[in-house]
Design an enzyme around this catalytic site. Structure first.
Site, PDB file in Angstrom:
ATOM      1  CE1 TYR A 146      -0.902  10.816   8.502  1.00 46.98           C
ATOM      2  CE2 TYR A 146      -1.493   8.797   9.652  1.00 46.98           C
ATOM      3  CZ  TYR A 146      -0.867   9.434   8.608  1.00 46.98           C
ATOM      4  OH  TYR A 146      -0.198   8.694   7.668  1.00 46.98           O
ATOM      5  CB  CYS A 147      -6.401   7.782  12.124  1.00 49.46           C
ATOM      6  SG  CYS A 147      -4.866   7.111  12.798  1.00 49.46           S
TER       7      CYS A 147
END
Length: 235
Positions: A146-147
């Site tokens: 996600y990051c």
């Protein structure tokens, strides 16, 4: 001529409230959703135009772009807000979730910006706002994919700001603890707020106000504003 906005992920939370605010201001709003139409149905009752597309399918993104271009001669504001949030074990156990993380946060915004470039340019001061995350440059080890996807969107914000100037401005908002999810228990909320210098849940209005700030200041492009109560200072 009314202003036109396209908001992805418009059926809930920030996307939904921003769509309502823009409708209040007289915008024509295209409201994208993936599977649940609940919030978008309410927006349609107010005059918004609902658009369904599964961003994990590139063909669906292209179809949505074609639909918008058939109906809108110009777009003043594109907000890339759609999101999905999976931790490491989720994406390690399910390749579809890993693909979705990058499709929703990186591929779809890229396709939308490039595919709608001509109608954004027609607006003379077209504006793209990408919703990234404070974790895009301070990554969490629990949400690596996600990051990474949000970091890709943050980098694209800078690259598109350079390549699309002067006709289209591209900026980003990095939200922090804006609005807790129902599954966040009291211990989690206390921990997050303890890590937030302003010690409060921000709510959605500061995000909406930041969209207006970018819109109303024509000398900003390639900028990213943290709307996080200072939490990025502590993570």
């Amino acid at each position: 001529m009314s202003k036109v906005a396209l908001i992805t992920g418009a059926g809930r939370r920030f996307g939904y409230e921003l769509a309502n605010d823009l409708l209040d201001q007289g915008y024509t709003v295209y409201a994208h959703y993936n599977s649940s139409k609940q919030g978008v149905e309410q927006l349609e009752q107010r005059g918004a135009i609902g658009l369904q597309a599964d961003f994990s399918d590139i063909a669906a993104i292209d179809d949505m772009i074609a639909t918008v271009k058939e109906q809108a001669q110009h777009i003043d504001l594109l907000v890339n807000n759609a999101s999905c949030f999976f931790n490491n074990s989720d994406v390690d156990d399910d390749a579809d979730k890993l693909q979705a993380v990058y499709a929703v946060h990186a591929i779809a915004p890229y396709k939308l910006i490039t595919g709608l470039q001509d109608v954004l340019s027609t607006a003379n001061d077209g504006l793209v706002i990408n919703i990234t995350d404070i974790y895009s440059d301070r990554p969490s080890t629990d949400y690596i994919a996600y990051c990474g996807a949000k970091a890709a969107l943050a980098n694209m914000t800078l690259a598109f700001a350079k390549s699309l100037a002067p006709n289209i401005r591209v900026n980003a908002i990095q939200p922090g603890p804006i609005l807790f999810l129902p599954e966040h228990d009291s211990d989690h909320r206390k921990q997050v707020l303890a890590e937030t210098p302003l010690t409060v849940e921000g709510g959605l209005q500061p995000m909406i106000d930041t969209v207006k700030f970018f819109r109303d200041n024509p000398f900003l492009t390639g900028e990213s504003i943290k709307v996080d109560g200072g939490r990025a200072l502590k993570i």
